[in-house]
Design a protein around this motif. Structure first.
Motif, PDB file in Angstrom:
ATOM      1  N   GLN A  50       4.733  11.292  -1.646  1.00  0.00           N
ATOM      2  CA  GLN A  50       4.136  10.021  -1.263  1.00  0.00           C
ATOM      3  C   GLN A  50       5.098   9.241  -0.386  1.00  0.00           C
ATOM      4  O   GLN A  50       6.315   9.451  -0.423  1.00  0.00           O
ATOM      5  CB  GLN A  50       3.765   9.189  -2.492  1.00  0.00           C
ATOM      6  CG  GLN A  50       4.937   8.810  -3.389  1.00  0.00           C
ATOM      7  CD  GLN A  50       4.477   8.074  -4.628  1.00  0.00           C
ATOM      8  OE1 GLN A  50       3.322   8.153  -5.034  1.00  0.00           O
ATOM      9  NE2 GLN A  50       5.391   7.334  -5.245  1.00  0.00           N
ATOM     10  N   SER A  51       4.529   8.366   0.428  1.00  0.00           N
ATOM     11  CA  SER A  51       5.338   7.499   1.277  1.00  0.00           C
ATOM     12  C   SER A  51       5.030   6.055   0.935  1.00  0.00           C
ATOM     13  O   SER A  51       3.965   5.740   0.409  1.00  0.00           O
ATOM     14  CB  SER A  51       5.033   7.761   2.755  1.00  0.00           C
ATOM     15  OG  SER A  51       3.721   7.324   3.074  1.00  0.00           O
ATOM     16  N   ASP A  52       5.966   5.162   1.276  1.00  0.00           N
ATOM     17  CA  ASP A  52       5.666   3.746   1.107  1.00  0.00           C
ATOM     18  C   ASP A  52       4.860   3.264   2.315  1.00  0.00           C
ATOM     19  O   ASP A  52       4.612   4.006   3.266  1.00  0.00           O
ATOM     20  CB  ASP A  52       6.948   2.935   0.905  1.00  0.00           C
ATOM     21  CG  ASP A  52       7.858   2.929   2.132  1.00  0.00           C
ATOM     22  OD1 ASP A  52       7.483   3.521   3.169  1.00  0.00           O
ATOM     23  OD2 ASP A  52       8.950   2.340   2.058  1.00  0.00           O
ATOM     24  N   ALA A  53       4.438   2.026   2.269  1.00  0.00           N
ATOM     25  CA  ALA A  53       3.546   1.490   3.296  1.00  0.00           C
ATOM     26  C   ALA A  53       4.218   1.361   4.649  1.00  0.00           C
ATOM     27  O   ALA A  53       3.543   1.302   5.680  1.00  0.00           O
ATOM     28  CB  ALA A  53       3.008   0.126   2.857  1.00  0.00           C
ATOM     29  N   THR A  54       5.556   1.330   4.687  1.00  0.00           N
ATOM     30  CA  THR A  54       6.273   1.162   5.950  1.00  0.00           C
ATOM     31  C   THR A  54       6.772   2.476   6.531  1.00  0.00           C
ATOM     32  O   THR A  54       7.415   2.479   7.589  1.00  0.00           O
ATOM     33  CB  THR A  54       7.479   0.225   5.755  1.00  0.00           C
ATOM     34  OG1 THR A  54       8.391   0.817   4.810  1.00  0.00           O
ATOM     35  CG2 THR A  54       7.029  -1.138   5.236  1.00  0.00           C
ATOM     36  N   ALA A  55       6.482   3.573   5.882  1.00  0.00           N
ATOM     37  CA  ALA A  55       6.918   4.902   6.336  1.00  0.00           C
ATOM     38  C   ALA A  55       8.430   4.996   6.469  1.00  0.00           C
ATOM     39  O   ALA A  55       8.950   5.705   7.331  1.00  0.00           O
ATOM     40  CB  ALA A  55       6.244   5.274   7.651  1.00  0.00           C
TER      41      ALA A  55
ATOM     42  N   MET B 262       0.850  -1.202   0.000  1.00  0.00           N
ATOM     43  CA  MET B 262       0.000   0.000   0.000  1.00  0.00           C
ATOM     44  C   MET B 262       0.877   1.239   0.000  1.00  0.00           C
ATOM     45  O   MET B 262       1.856   1.326   0.726  1.00  0.00           O
ATOM     46  CB  MET B 262      -0.887   0.017   1.248  1.00  0.00           C
ATOM     47  CG  MET B 262      -1.743   1.269   1.374  1.00  0.00           C
ATOM     48  SD  MET B 262      -2.746   1.209   2.874  1.00  0.00           S
ATOM     49  CE  MET B 262      -3.570   2.779   2.726  1.00  0.00           C
ATOM     50  N   ARG B 263       0.524   2.220  -0.827  1.00  0.00           N
ATOM     51  CA  ARG B 263       1.285   3.461  -0.872  1.00  0.00           C
ATOM     52  C   ARG B 263       0.379   4.602  -0.445  1.00  0.00           C
ATOM     53  O   ARG B 263      -0.806   4.629  -0.745  1.00  0.00           O
ATOM     54  CB  ARG B 263       1.837   3.732  -2.275  1.00  0.00           C
ATOM     55  CG  ARG B 263       2.772   2.643  -2.759  1.00  0.00           C
ATOM     56  CD  ARG B 263       3.340   2.992  -4.116  1.00  0.00           C
ATOM     57  NE  ARG B 263       4.212   4.142  -4.072  1.00  0.00           N
ATOM     58  CZ  ARG B 263       5.497   4.081  -3.708  1.00  0.00           C
ATOM     59  NH1 ARG B 263       6.026   2.947  -3.322  1.00  0.00           N
ATOM     60  NH2 ARG B 263       6.250   5.164  -3.721  1.00  0.00           N
ATOM     61  N   HIS B 264       0.974   5.547   0.260  1.00  0.00           N
ATOM     62  CA  HIS B 264       0.229   6.705   0.731  1.00  0.00           C
ATOM     63  C   HIS B 264       0.646   7.885  -0.125  1.00  0.00           C
ATOM     64  O   HIS B 264       1.760   8.396  -0.004  1.00  0.00           O
ATOM     65  CB  HIS B 264       0.528   6.968   2.209  1.00  0.00           C
ATOM     66  CG  HIS B 264       0.108   5.836   3.087  1.00  0.00           C
ATOM     67  ND1 HIS B 264      -1.064   5.838   3.795  1.00  0.00           N
ATOM     68  CD2 HIS B 264       0.705   4.636   3.329  1.00  0.00           C
ATOM     69  CE1 HIS B 264      -1.170   4.714   4.471  1.00  0.00           C
ATOM     70  NE2 HIS B 264      -0.114   3.966   4.207  1.00  0.00           N
TER      71      HIS B 264
ATOM     72  N   THR C  87       4.152   4.018  12.998  1.00  0.00           N
ATOM     73  CA  THR C  87       2.948   3.508  12.343  1.00  0.00           C
ATOM     74  C   THR C  87       2.241   4.597  11.548  1.00  0.00           C
ATOM     75  O   THR C  87       2.133   5.738  12.001  1.00  0.00           O
ATOM     76  CB  THR C  87       1.967   2.913  13.370  1.00  0.00           C
ATOM     77  OG1 THR C  87       0.804   2.438  12.684  1.00  0.00           O
ATOM     78  CG2 THR C  87       1.546   3.928  14.420  1.00  0.00           C
ATOM     79  N   LEU C  88       1.757   4.225  10.363  1.00  0.00           N
ATOM     80  CA  LEU C  88       0.936   5.118   9.552  1.00  0.00           C
ATOM     81  C   LEU C  88      -0.551   4.918   9.819  1.00  0.00           C
ATOM     82  O   LEU C  88      -1.374   5.667   9.302  1.00  0.00           O
ATOM     83  CB  LEU C  88       1.223   4.881   8.066  1.00  0.00           C
ATOM     84  CG  LEU C  88       2.567   5.384   7.540  1.00  0.00           C
ATOM     85  CD1 LEU C  88       2.802   4.865   6.125  1.00  0.00           C
ATOM     86  CD2 LEU C  88       2.623   6.899   7.561  1.00  0.00           C
ATOM     87  N   ASP C  89      -0.890   3.915  10.615  1.00  0.00           N
ATOM     88  CA  ASP C  89      -2.282   3.654  10.949  1.00  0.00           C
ATOM     89  C   ASP C  89      -2.777   4.739  11.903  1.00  0.00           C
ATOM     90  O   ASP C  89      -2.285   4.845  13.041  1.00  0.00           O
ATOM     91  CB  ASP C  89      -2.405   2.274  11.584  1.00  0.00           C
ATOM     92  CG  ASP C  89      -3.843   1.876  11.867  1.00  0.00           C
ATOM     93  OD1 ASP C  89      -4.467   2.522  12.733  1.00  0.00           O
ATOM     94  OD2 ASP C  89      -4.340   0.936  11.222  1.00  0.00           O
TER      95      ASP C  89
END
Length: 557
Positions: free
Chosen positions: A114-119, A1-3, A498-500
């Motif tokens: 943009q950021s990757d899923a792991t920040a 997932m990408r943000h 965490t990005l959550d």
């Protein structure tokens, strides 16, 4: 997932308004001010004057502003006070901006990010054509040079380097694309790129010494204003930059700033600053003390107020000192302070008693007001059970040691001195001898860094809960002098990883609870940014960090 964050450069202009002083005094609340009286019901923290016939912005003119203290450092990357940032913020642009109403990142020097899923990886696409005031291009190589230099500065740039914890490298993908990578998740980094601490300077500026940059020598940013004269820190002059055309997507107009010049004058006496504005000698005051609010209101000044996000004014305990290593003493101090009395007698209706270590305007704030209730009887009971017995003069003692603690604060700050004098009186009632030590600003930072205090009075500004990591993590400033591996360190590290959004909010709540309930810090009241301007001043604003934003400001003449 990408943000991903890809937004048009002018997707959302920052709103301004032109209400009269009566409307400014109307008591409508700003979003994020949470109950603080403000200038209008819009969300931007903006203000404008009401001069007759002033319907259209007019370029030109000099804004004259009184400030409380001499800036110790004009370099935004080497900074330790809001007063310094109020000036240096005008000199530098950032990769992103932060929407004051939502807290969301918005384009500035980066048109998309943009950021990757792991920040651990963040990619920025830069806009073409932006330059530093020395003519160098704002490109991917400049981004790399800035972040590399901030990390190397380390303790010299403690705030900026804390935002880059785990920094690995900045890769130049092409001239206008940079990818910043970390060895560990760094969820707060996008918000950090909106701060002045990560504002970009030209590569030539980065090559100069930190001392020269602090004095303004060789300081070249890409911002809408440039430093004309540092005036040995007493009179600082900025000039509008010709050809500037790469402002934040949140700003109202495109092109260059309206103002030709901003002149800052250092005037330590708050009453003198207020009097100068009321009499028309200056057109603005940055930092109005509570006792001078009425003077300016009676003079028809336009008020600009905002609850400052970040760490509230508090007394942080040095837990390595024997008396304050005792959590019972710390908790008794928390119970012995009457925050409501402080706000109602020494401050003004704009101010709020602290209800957490974070202000109520900070994202992921948790209300801990029940833990901060005034309870002098509870404080006395704690100390009695802990063996602290009142002496003949009322001061408690145990094993021949008097219950005396030293409160260190910036001596130039009269409001803080007044507040702490009342805190001193309140603690005396429960048997605690609080001794006040006001230090000059050039003495305060070394004392902080060396841990030369029992209780340290301070607040920190940032519109992100990660400011707690900056202040309390062992790997950062560690103002409470906590040992490695403590539960607070774990919560602060996990929230940064965490990005959550839900998980991050819960972890931020845990961190606030640990700080307040274990009394590593004793919150007192929320900071307020209170600036005032003449009615001829239009379009001034406060950004997401409650810093003055003067790009859209203009003068009716």
């Amino acid at each position: 997932m990408r943000h991903a964050f890809v937004l048009p450069l002018r997707e959302k202009n920052r709103k301004q308004f032109g209400t009269s002083t009566l409307a400014v005094r109307s008591g409508l609340a700003l979003v994020l001010a949470l109950g603080v009286a403000a200038c209008s019901s819009n969300n931007s923290g903006s203000a404008a004057g009401s001069a007759t016939g002033a319907a259209t912005p007019r370029p030109g003119g000099t804004l004259t502003v009184d400030i409380a203290s001499k800036p110790l450092c004009l370099d935004p990357q080497n900074n330790n006070s809001n007063g310094n940032t109020a000036i240096s913020r005008q000199l530098v642009d950032s990769l992103t901006d932060q929407d004051p109403a939502t807290g969301e990142p918005r384009p500035w020097l980066a048109t998309s990010f943009q950021s990757d899923a792991t920040a651990t990886s963040f990619t920025f696409k830069l806009r073409a054509g932006a330059t530093f005031s020395d003519g160098a291009a704002v490109d991917a190589a400049a981004v790399k040079a800035n972040f590399d230099t901030i990390v190397k500065l380390g303790a010299v740039d403690a705030v900026g380097s804390s935002y880059l914890t785990g920094y690995q490298d900045t890769k130049i993908i092409d001239s206008l694309t940079a990818t910043v990578t970390f060895t560990q998740p760094n969820a707060q980094f996008l918000q950090a790129t909106s701060t002045a601490a990560l504002g970009l300077l030209s590569p030539a500026s980065l090559a100069t010494s930190p001392q020269d940059r602090c004095q303004g020598r060789g300081l070249a940013g890409s911002g809408p204003f440039v430093l004309k004269d540092a005036g040995q820190g007493q009179q600082i002059k900025l000039t509008g930059r010709q050809g500037y055309s790469w402002g934040s997507s949140l700003w109202k107009h495109q092109g260059a700033a309206f103002l030709s010049e901003i002149d800052y004058n250092v005037v330590p006496e708050s009453a003198v600053r207020a009097g100068s504005l009321a009499s028309g000698q200056v057109t603005g005051v940055i930092g109005v003390d509570p006792q001078d609010e009425r003077t300016l209101a009676n003079a028809g000044a336009v008020e600009l107020t905002r609850s400052v996000p970040g760490i509230v004014y508090n007394l942080t305990a040095n837990t390595t000192h024997p008396i304050l290593a005792d959590d019972v003493v710390r908790k008794a101090i928390t119970k012995g302070i009457d925050r409501a009395q402080i706000a109602s007698t020494l401050l003004s209706p704009h101010y709020k008693p602290a209800t957490s270590i974070l202000s109520s305007s900070t994202p992921d704030y948790t209300n801990l007001s029940s833990d901060l209730a005034y309870d002098p009887a509870g404080a006395e009971a704690l100390l009695d059970a802990d063996g602290w017995k009142p002496g003949a003069d009322g001061v408690r003692a145990k094993g021949g040691t008097r219950l005396t603690v030293q409160l260190v604060y910036p001596g130039v700050d009269t409001t803080s001195r007044n507040v702490l004098q009342l805190v001193q009186q309140q603690l005396t009632k429960v048997g605690i001898d609080a001794q006040l030590q006001g230090l000059a600003l050039n003495q305060l930072a070394p004392a902080q860094n060396a841990g030369q205090y029992d209780l340290l009075w301070f607040g920190l500004t940032r519109a992100d809960p990660d400011i707690l990591r900056t202040a309390f993590a062992v790997s950062a400033k560690n103002r409470a002098r906590l040992p490695a591996g403590n539960p607070l360190e774990t919560a602060l590290g996990d929230q940064a990883a965490t990005l959550d959004a839900g998980k991050r909010k819960a972890l931020a709540a845990t961190a606030q609870q640990l700080i307040v309930r274990d009394a590593y810090a004793i919150p007192v009241y929320e900071q307020i940014q209170f600036d005032a301007f003449a009615p001829s001043v239009h379009g001034a604003a406060l950004d997401a960090s409650a810093q003055p934003e003067l790009f859209d400001t203009w003068l009716a003449r």
